[in-house]
Design a protein around this motif. Structure first.
Motif, PDB file in Angstrom:
ATOM      1  N   PRO A 282     -17.794   5.177   0.222  1.00 19.41           N
ATOM      2  CA  PRO A 282     -16.523   5.754  -0.260  1.00 19.41           C
ATOM      3  C   PRO A 282     -15.712   6.408   0.851  1.00 19.41           C
ATOM      4  O   PRO A 282     -14.474   6.332   0.850  1.00 19.41           O
ATOM      5  CB  PRO A 282     -16.979   6.787  -1.298  1.00 19.41           C
ATOM      6  N   GLU A 283     -16.398   7.036   1.796  1.00 21.80           N
ATOM      7  CA  GLU A 283     -15.661   7.691   2.883  1.00 21.80           C
ATOM      8  C   GLU A 283     -14.945   6.680   3.785  1.00 21.80           C
ATOM      9  O   GLU A 283     -13.925   7.013   4.403  1.00 21.80           O
ATOM     10  CB  GLU A 283     -16.586   8.577   3.720  1.00 21.80           C
ATOM     11  N   GLU A 284     -15.475   5.450   3.861  1.00 21.06           N
ATOM     12  CA  GLU A 284     -14.780   4.410   4.629  1.00 21.06           C
ATOM     13  C   GLU A 284     -13.481   4.019   3.944  1.00 21.06           C
ATOM     14  O   GLU A 284     -12.452   3.824   4.601  1.00 21.06           O
ATOM     15  CB  GLU A 284     -15.685   3.192   4.802  1.00 21.06           C
ATOM     16  N   LEU A 285     -13.533   3.879   2.621  1.00 20.41           N
ATOM     17  CA  LEU A 285     -12.317   3.560   1.872  1.00 20.41           C
ATOM     18  C   LEU A 285     -11.309   4.700   1.970  1.00 20.41           C
ATOM     19  O   LEU A 285     -10.099   4.468   2.032  1.00 20.41           O
ATOM     20  CB  LEU A 285     -12.654   3.289   0.405  1.00 20.41           C
ATOM     21  N   ALA A 286     -11.802   5.920   1.963  1.00 24.74           N
ATOM     22  CA  ALA A 286     -10.908   7.077   2.007  1.00 24.74           C
ATOM     23  C   ALA A 286     -10.085   7.118   3.287  1.00 24.74           C
ATOM     24  O   ALA A 286      -9.019   7.758   3.337  1.00 24.74           O
ATOM     25  CB  ALA A 286     -11.723   8.360   1.858  1.00 24.74           C
ATOM     26  N   GLN A 287     -10.541   6.452   4.335  1.00 20.67           N
ATOM     27  CA  GLN A 287      -9.819   6.468   5.607  1.00 20.67           C
ATOM     28  C   GLN A 287      -8.584   5.569   5.598  1.00 20.67           C
ATOM     29  O   GLN A 287      -7.736   5.688   6.477  1.00 20.67           O
ATOM     30  CB  GLN A 287     -10.763   6.039   6.735  1.00 20.67           C
ATOM     31  N   LEU A 288      -8.481   4.682   4.601  1.00 18.98           N
ATOM     32  CA  LEU A 288      -7.307   3.819   4.523  1.00 18.98           C
ATOM     33  C   LEU A 288      -6.094   4.656   4.149  1.00 18.98           C
ATOM     34  O   LEU A 288      -6.105   5.391   3.154  1.00 18.98           O
ATOM     35  CB  LEU A 288      -7.515   2.707   3.484  1.00 18.98           C
ATOM     36  N   GLN A 289      -5.045   4.556   4.962  1.00 18.50           N
ATOM     37  CA  GLN A 289      -3.888   5.425   4.798  1.00 18.50           C
ATOM     38  C   GLN A 289      -2.980   4.988   3.654  1.00 18.50           C
ATOM     39  O   GLN A 289      -2.348   5.832   2.995  1.00 18.50           O
ATOM     40  CB  GLN A 289      -3.080   5.482   6.103  1.00 18.50           C
ATOM     41  N   ASP A 290      -2.911   3.692   3.395  1.00 22.40           N
ATOM     42  CA  ASP A 290      -2.013   3.187   2.353  1.00 22.40           C
ATOM     43  C   ASP A 290      -2.710   3.231   0.991  1.00 22.40           C
ATOM     44  O   ASP A 290      -3.809   2.691   0.826  1.00 22.40           O
ATOM     45  CB  ASP A 290      -1.581   1.749   2.674  1.00 22.40           C
ATOM     46  N   ASP A 291      -2.069   3.860   0.016  1.00 24.79           N
ATOM     47  CA  ASP A 291      -2.678   4.004  -1.308  1.00 24.79           C
ATOM     48  C   ASP A 291      -2.941   2.656  -1.966  1.00 24.79           C
ATOM     49  O   ASP A 291      -3.988   2.450  -2.581  1.00 24.79           O
ATOM     50  CB  ASP A 291      -1.777   4.846  -2.218  1.00 24.79           C
ATOM     51  N   ASP A 292      -1.986   1.734  -1.849  1.00 23.47           N
ATOM     52  CA  ASP A 292      -2.153   0.413  -2.473  1.00 23.47           C
ATOM     53  C   ASP A 292      -3.311  -0.346  -1.830  1.00 23.47           C
ATOM     54  O   ASP A 292      -4.104  -0.986  -2.518  1.00 23.47           O
ATOM     55  CB  ASP A 292      -0.866  -0.405  -2.358  1.00 23.47           C
ATOM     56  N   ALA A 293      -3.393  -0.284  -0.506  1.00 28.35           N
ATOM     57  CA  ALA A 293      -4.490  -0.967   0.187  1.00 28.35           C
ATOM     58  C   ALA A 293      -5.827  -0.388  -0.228  1.00 28.35           C
ATOM     59  O   ALA A 293      -6.799  -1.128  -0.464  1.00 28.35           O
ATOM     60  CB  ALA A 293      -4.305  -0.862   1.697  1.00 28.35           C
ATOM     61  N   ARG A 294      -5.892   0.938  -0.335  1.00 27.88           N
ATOM     62  CA  ARG A 294      -7.147   1.577  -0.746  1.00 27.88           C
ATOM     63  C   ARG A 294      -7.549   1.132  -2.154  1.00 27.88           C
ATOM     64  O   ARG A 294      -8.714   0.830  -2.413  1.00 27.88           O
ATOM     65  CB  ARG A 294      -6.989   3.094  -0.688  1.00 27.88           C
ATOM     66  N   GLU A 295      -6.575   1.073  -3.059  1.00 22.88           N
ATOM     67  CA  GLU A 295      -6.861   0.638  -4.426  1.00 22.88           C
ATOM     68  C   GLU A 295      -7.275  -0.828  -4.458  1.00 22.88           C
ATOM     69  O   GLU A 295      -8.219  -1.208  -5.171  1.00 22.88           O
ATOM     70  CB  GLU A 295      -5.624   0.849  -5.307  1.00 22.88           C
ATOM     71  N   ASN A 296      -6.587  -1.676  -3.698  1.00 24.78           N
ATOM     72  CA  ASN A 296      -6.928  -3.106  -3.668  1.00 24.78           C
ATOM     73  C   ASN A 296      -8.358  -3.335  -3.185  1.00 24.78           C
ATOM     74  O   ASN A 296      -9.099  -4.147  -3.754  1.00 24.78           O
ATOM     75  CB  ASN A 296      -5.945  -3.864  -2.775  1.00 24.78           C
ATOM     76  N   TYR A 297      -8.748  -2.633  -2.134  1.00 25.68           N
ATOM     77  CA  TYR A 297     -10.105  -2.809  -1.614  1.00 25.68           C
ATOM     78  C   TYR A 297     -11.142  -2.226  -2.569  1.00 25.68           C
ATOM     79  O   TYR A 297     -12.238  -2.760  -2.703  1.00 25.68           O
ATOM     80  CB  TYR A 297     -10.233  -2.184  -0.217  1.00 25.68           C
TER      81      TYR A 297
ATOM     82  N   LEU B 232      -5.231  -8.742  -0.117  1.00 25.05           N
ATOM     83  CA  LEU B 232      -6.130  -8.154   0.870  1.00 25.05           C
ATOM     84  C   LEU B 232      -5.756  -8.521   2.302  1.00 25.05           C
ATOM     85  O   LEU B 232      -6.412  -8.060   3.247  1.00 25.05           O
ATOM     86  CB  LEU B 232      -7.574  -8.600   0.595  1.00 25.05           C
ATOM     87  N   ALA B 233      -4.749  -9.331   2.457  1.00 29.28           N
ATOM     88  CA  ALA B 233      -4.367  -9.783   3.795  1.00 29.28           C
ATOM     89  C   ALA B 233      -3.815  -8.622   4.617  1.00 29.28           C
ATOM     90  O   ALA B 233      -3.150  -7.726   4.101  1.00 29.28           O
ATOM     91  CB  ALA B 233      -3.316 -10.886   3.688  1.00 29.28           C
ATOM     92  N   LEU B 234      -4.125  -8.668   5.894  1.00 33.42           N
ATOM     93  CA  LEU B 234      -3.581  -7.656   6.803  1.00 33.42           C
ATOM     94  C   LEU B 234      -2.087  -7.891   7.021  1.00 33.42           C
ATOM     95  O   LEU B 234      -1.621  -9.033   7.052  1.00 33.42           O
ATOM     96  CB  LEU B 234      -4.321  -7.697   8.140  1.00 33.42           C
ATOM     97  N   VAL B 235      -1.363  -6.810   7.168  1.00 38.14           N
ATOM     98  CA  VAL B 235       0.073  -6.870   7.441  1.00 38.14           C
ATOM     99  C   VAL B 235       0.340  -6.008   8.665  1.00 38.14           C
ATOM    100  O   VAL B 235      -0.519  -5.208   9.082  1.00 38.14           O
ATOM    101  CB  VAL B 235       0.893  -6.359   6.227  1.00 38.14           C
ATOM    102  N   PRO B 236       1.511  -6.155   9.286  1.00 39.97           N
ATOM    103  CA  PRO B 236       1.787  -5.349  10.488  1.00 39.97           C
ATOM    104  C   PRO B 236       1.630  -3.852  10.267  1.00 39.97           C
ATOM    105  O   PRO B 236       1.314  -3.108  11.203  1.00 39.97           O
ATOM    106  CB  PRO B 236       3.241  -5.718  10.817  1.00 39.97           C
ATOM    107  N   GLU B 237       1.837  -3.401   9.012  1.00 38.40           N
ATOM    108  CA  GLU B 237       1.750  -1.971   8.731  1.00 38.40           C
ATOM    109  C   GLU B 237       0.317  -1.487   8.475  1.00 38.40           C
ATOM    110  O   GLU B 237       0.090  -0.276   8.273  1.00 38.40           O
ATOM    111  CB  GLU B 237       2.619  -1.617   7.522  1.00 38.40           C
ATOM    112  N   SER B 238      -0.644  -2.398   8.470  1.00 42.26           N
ATOM    113  CA  SER B 238      -2.030  -2.016   8.189  1.00 42.26           C
ATOM    114  C   SER B 238      -2.524  -1.009   9.230  1.00 42.26           C
ATOM    115  O   SER B 238      -2.350  -1.215  10.431  1.00 42.26           O
ATOM    116  CB  SER B 238      -2.940  -3.253   8.208  1.00 42.26           C
ATOM    117  N   CYS B 239      -3.151   0.046   8.751  1.00 48.99           N
ATOM    118  CA  CYS B 239      -3.649   1.064   9.667  1.00 48.99           C
ATOM    119  C   CYS B 239      -4.925   0.579  10.355  1.00 48.99           C
ATOM    120  O   CYS B 239      -5.523  -0.430   9.960  1.00 48.99           O
ATOM    121  CB  CYS B 239      -3.915   2.374   8.909  1.00 48.99           C
TER     122      CYS B 239
END
Length: 357
Positions: free
Chosen positions: A68-83, A41-48
């Motif tokens: 759910p709409e807040e999660l949908a805004q995450l651009q990275d698929d892996d990050a969205r799944e992790n959260y 769950l850690a932020l990385v430089p590529e985090s949107c």
């Protein structure tokens, strides 16, 4: 005079949890923040920007509902799944009230909907709590077996359990990270001995190094000495890792089920009419089932058995009537790769209890 009890597993999160009157652990905002620091769950430089905003929002309000709409805004698929998985885990913890209740409900449901990494995190916190008065390094090291897979090796007559992730890392990198991996691949670096067997002499060193997982646990329970006239003498080791594991399992059952049991390692089952058994892992479960049903078990599978145990109830009235007074046999075995993966929930789900606690 009080006995000094050392600290260990500082990243278990125990200091961020609150104990209720039963001694069970309630998740706090601080504990949820502790979970947010996990590498998944850690932020990385590529985090949107949406991921950064979500992470910061959860740090500020750990129990806040995430739409759910807040999660949908995450651009990275892996990050969205992790959260998504993390929030399901968090919501389950908070709804259950305690980590113990959450763990029991999840395991009894038969529908485990969170990854093993989160379950192991809960198990570690529970063990750290029930071992909070422990000053025995052997028991603390044995407890690691309930949430970290172990690689079993035979060395000079000793059966040794080593942390799988640690041994695999050392074998690949010699403990020197990416540089070590490159040196190993080039043949310029040989494996170095960075692990040691836990003994009475070095046990004091375990506490500060507990999260390095570099200590091997000796699971050799009996020493055999050949005497004259064809006699064999067997002596039980006073500091057997199996004995320490048995003590941890006793505490585990008492804490989560409120039932007092006594567990002892044994060399073999001599009871031809045993009534109940519980495998502590997938492999031993299958082996014990075959033996119980008189199905053949070949030598290769039998050789995977690390140990057998007998479990007896302090109060036989707490057992099912048709099993009352009989011992329960436990098994512990490796898989084909020599790895033990204990499933501590097996002891909670499969004991012949008169009623569910």
């Amino acid at each position: 005079m009080s006995t000094f009890v050392p600290d260990f597993w500082p990243h278990s999160g125990l200091t961020h949890l609150a104990r209720n009157e039963r001694g069970w652990l309630s998740a706090t905002d601080a504990y949820v923040r502790h979970l947010l620091r996990r590498p998944e769950l850690a932020l990385v430089p590529e985090s949107c920007a949406a991921e950064v905003a979500l992470h910061e929002m959860l740090k500020a309000s750990p129990a806040r509902r995430v739409a759910p709409e807040e999660l949908a805004q995450l651009q990275d698929d892996d990050a969205r799944e992790n959260y998504t998985v993390f929030l399901r885990f968090r919501d389950g913890l908070l709804a259950a009230g305690t980590l113990e209740a959450y763990y029991l409900q999840l395991m009894r449901s038969g529908a485990v909907n969170v990854p093993a990494v989160f379950i192991d995190t809960v198990v570690q916190a529970l063990l750290r709590n029930l071992l909070d008065d422990c000053n025995d390094a052997f028991e603390a090291r044995a407890a690691e077996m309930l949430f970290r897979p172990q690689r079993i090796t035979l060395q000079e007559g000793q059966m040794l359990a080593g942390d799988q992730a640690t041994l695999d890392m050392l074998n690949e990198t010699a403990g020197l990270g990416e540089v070590g991996r490159l040196l190993r691949q080039s043949g310029a670096l040989q494996p170095t001995a960075q692990v040691q067997v836990l003994t009475a002499d070095n046990a004091v060193d375990y506490w500060q190094a507990s999260e390095r997982h570099h200590f091997l646990l000796d699971l050799t329970h009996e020493l055999t000495q050949d005497l004259s006239h064809g006699l064999t003498f067997k002596m039980t080791r006073a500091r057997s890792g199996l004995k320490a594991l048995a003590r941890v399992l006793e505490r585990w059952v008492a804490h989560l089920l409120g039932v007092q049991v006594s567990i002892e390692p044994v060399h073999q089952v001599t009871d031809s009419a045993w009534r109940w058994h519980v495998g502590l892992d997938v492999e031993s479960t299958a082996i014990l089932k075959d033996l119980y049903q008189d199905r053949p078990v070949d030598g290769e599978r039998m050789a995977r058995l690390v140990s057998l145990f007998t479990l007896t109830f302090a109060n036989p009235a707490e057992m099912r009537a048709d099993v009352g007074g009989k011992p329960v046999y436990l098994g512990l075995a490796t898989n084909a790769e020599g790895v033990v993966r204990i499933k501590p929930q097996n002891l909670l789900l499969n004991l012949p209890l008169a009623s569910v606690s």
